[in-house]
Design a protein around this motif. Structure first.
Motif, PDB file in Angstrom:
ATOM      1  N   GLU A  12      45.381 -37.899  31.067  1.00 17.55           N
ATOM      2  CA  GLU A  12      46.588 -36.831  31.178  1.00 17.55           C
ATOM      3  C   GLU A  12      46.465 -35.632  30.155  1.00 17.55           C
ATOM      4  OE1 GLU A  12      51.510 -36.953  31.749  1.00 17.55           O
ATOM      5  OE2 GLU A  12      50.534 -38.769  31.030  1.00 17.55           O
ATOM      6  N   SER A  27      38.486 -43.965  40.809  1.00 16.20           N
ATOM      7  CA  SER A  27      39.901 -43.406  40.674  1.00 16.20           C
ATOM      8  C   SER A  27      39.995 -41.860  40.380  1.00 16.20           C
ATOM      9  CB  SER A  27      40.719 -44.219  40.002  1.00 16.20           C
ATOM     10  OG  SER A  27      40.207 -44.260  38.547  1.00 16.20           O
ATOM     11  N   GLN A  74      42.216 -39.688  42.334  1.00 17.64           N
ATOM     12  CA  GLN A  74      43.397 -40.167  42.525  1.00 17.64           C
ATOM     13  C   GLN A  74      44.277 -39.622  41.119  1.00 17.64           C
ATOM     14  OE1 GLN A  74      43.775 -44.465  42.615  1.00 17.64           O
ATOM     15  NE2 GLN A  74      45.862 -44.464  42.270  1.00 17.64           N
ATOM     16  N   ARG A  75      43.512 -39.897  39.771  1.00 11.83           N
ATOM     17  CA  ARG A  75      44.181 -39.383  38.764  1.00 11.83           C
ATOM     18  C   ARG A  75      44.250 -38.076  38.696  1.00 11.83           C
ATOM     19  NH1 ARG A  75      39.893 -41.200  34.985  1.00 11.83           N
ATOM     20  NH2 ARG A  75      38.757 -42.376  36.854  1.00 11.83           N
ATOM     21  N   ARG A 122      44.869 -35.793  41.173  1.00 11.73           N
ATOM     22  CA  ARG A 122      45.911 -35.486  41.886  1.00 11.73           C
ATOM     23  C   ARG A 122      47.324 -36.152  41.261  1.00 11.73           C
ATOM     24  NH1 ARG A 122      45.770 -34.761  47.307  1.00 11.73           N
ATOM     25  NH2 ARG A 122      47.561 -35.949  47.466  1.00 11.73           N
ATOM     26  N   GLN A 123      47.222 -36.900  40.720  1.00 14.02           N
ATOM     27  CA  GLN A 123      48.590 -37.523  39.941  1.00 14.02           C
ATOM     28  C   GLN A 123      48.953 -36.303  39.008  1.00 14.02           C
ATOM     29  OE1 GLN A 123      48.047 -41.167  37.701  1.00 14.02           O
ATOM     30  NE2 GLN A 123      49.950 -40.882  36.546  1.00 14.02           N
ATOM     31  N   TRP A 124      47.883 -35.665  38.235  1.00 15.48           N
ATOM     32  CA  TRP A 124      48.139 -34.697  37.351  1.00 15.48           C
ATOM     33  C   TRP A 124      48.191 -33.477  37.625  1.00 15.48           C
ATOM     34  CZ3 TRP A 124      44.681 -38.463  34.369  1.00 15.48           C
ATOM     35  CH2 TRP A 124      45.603 -39.755  34.168  1.00 15.48           C
ATOM     36  N   ASN A 125      47.795 -33.165  39.096  1.00 15.78           N
ATOM     37  CA  ASN A 125      48.070 -32.137  39.629  1.00 15.78           C
ATOM     38  C   ASN A 125      46.663 -30.990  39.246  1.00 15.78           C
ATOM     39  OD1 ASN A 125      50.443 -32.290  40.880  1.00 15.78           O
ATOM     40  ND2 ASN A 125      51.507 -32.059  39.038  1.00 15.78           N
TER      41      ASN A 125
END
Length: 432
Positions: A283, A332, A335-336, A338-341
């Motif tokens: 992140e 992943s 996926q990660r 995308r989760q954090w844009n």
């Protein structure tokens, strides 16, 4: 299934199916009329019905509904059962190399061989539907610069080539020659390494001098090199800032190979345009990437390729250990991100796995949560923006380069149809 232009061209003379260098020569006529079953002009559009695309001097002149007559003297290509879409763009390839765990071959293979390998892989890549590539690290000096010219001039069938040429690394880093005795390593060349901000700035200027379109650095350790120093940051902040600032003064962007999170963060803070791989993105690294507009190129197919050879003796023990530390985490990455844009673009690291299998990346990206439109955009409009050619490639429209591929089916409904491209045109030349 692949088709020869002779299956579609009206009035073709001679052996049009000839392979090799002649395959990339322009058609005899300046104008080609293409009848297609459906057109997908860009990733944000819906496929149309039957249409006619007219190409003159390598550029799209018009796209109209229905099948219009072919003017006298023009070539005609008939693809009534196909959907055509913009040529695909792979932002991370290594055309001058094929997969190998035998690192010692660098000491026995002459540079002329790498030139021939690059020409072979250029054609394979274009036939797979990739009409533009960014080549990030060639095996020998000038090989991709010369391939860039040869494909542009139609001498060699292949995609448009944007190249970093050699890779800039720290001494003994992932992009440096390693795994050999000192004398052998020196003979193979360590002239694209640098220590300190001044040397690193000079290395960027040297790369520019010899024709690089962009700068590639190894900001962290790597997986397939014969050094076991981990996968975190290699360059100092001052060195990376010097690289980026110098590149920018020369009008060049910087792509950074980076696995470890802190190395990703440092490269993004320095201002690199793209992070290649991004395996351990977290992140905090993602936040710095967002703040600096840094784009992630995940190269998921590379991990799929190397995973297949685990436990077979294909790789040395030091490399095998690093593969095992990364392949499961790599699943992943998207996926990660995308989760954090984090913005992403398409790249595969072809050469780590066999060239021509590039389109497998689409499925991997969708497994990470992308939809088909997002995945296709990453390899067309988004990738075109990354290399500054958004007004030239990435969509089908009048005035754009005639980079066109044909597939059976609708890629927005089934992305895997892109793994079987039947017909490719690059800059108005049909690739055979």
């Amino acid at each position: 299934m692949k088709f020869a232009i002779g299956a579609f061209v009206k009035g073709t003379v001679g052996a049009v199916g000839a392979a090799g260098l002649l395959a990339a020569t322009p058609a005899l006529a300046d104008t080609t009329v293409i009848h297609v079953g459906s057109v997908l002009t860009d990733a944000g559009s819906a496929p149309t019905g039957p249409a006619t695309i007219t190409v003159t001097d390598g550029r799209i002149v018009s796209i109209v509904d229905g099948f219009t007559p072919t003017p006298e003297g023009a070539e005609m290509v008939h693809l009534p059962d196909h959907t055509v879409l913009p040529g695909l763009i792979d932002l991370h390839t290594h055309l001058s190399g094929d997969p190998s765990g035998e690192f010692w071959r660098a000491a026995t293979t002459p540079p002329e061989w790498n030139v021939l390998v690059a020409a072979k892989n250029a054609r394979i890549t274009a036939l797979a539907g990739f009409t533009t590539v960014r080549d990030l690290g060639s095996r020998t000096d000038q090989v991709t610069q010369m391939l860039r010219r040869a494909t542009a001039e139609g001498m060699v069938p292949g995609p448009r080539v944007v190249t970093s040429a050699r890779t800039i690394a720290i001494v003994g880093g992932h992009g440096d020659v390693n795994g050999f005795r000192r004398g052998v390593g020196e003979a193979l060349g360590t002239d694209f390494t640098c220590t300190g901000a001044v040397e690193c700035a000079e290395m960027v200027r040297t790369a520019s001098k010899y024709g690089a379109d962009l700068i590639k650095i190894t900001a962290t350790g790597g997986v397939l090199s014969q050094q076991g120093r981990g996968l975190e940051a290699h360059f100092s902040d001052e060195e990376m800032k010097a690289i980026v600032d110098t590149a920018n003064t020369l009008g060049l962007k910087v792509a950074a190979h980076a696995h470890g999170a802190r190395g990703i963060e440092a490269a993004a803070r320095a201002g690199v345009q793209t992070i290649e791989h991004g395996t351990f993105i977290d992140e905090q690294a993602a936040r710095v990437m967002r703040e600096n507009g840094t784009i992630l190129v995940p190269t998921l197919m590379a991990f799929q390729g190397i995973k297949k050879n685990l436990g077979t003796g294909f790789y040395t023990p030091v490399v095998e250990e690093k593969i095992r530390a990364t392949v499961s985490v790599a699943e992943s990455i998207v996926q990660r991100a995308r989760q954090w844009n984090v913005k992403m673009a398409f790249g595969t690291d072809a050469g780590v796995f066999p060239h021509g299998e590039n389109a497998g990346e689409f499925t991997q990206m969708m497994l990470g949560g992308m939809n088909a439109r997002e995945a296709l955009a990453s390899a067309t409009t988004v990738a075109a923006e990354v290399i500054g050619l958004e007004n030239e490639i990435g969509r089908l429209a009048p005035g754009y380069s005639a980079d066109i591929v044909a597939v059976k089916g609708n890629p927005l409904a089934d992305i895997t149809v892109l793994e079987e491209v039947d017909w490719t045109m690059v800059r108005g030349r049909v690739i055979e």
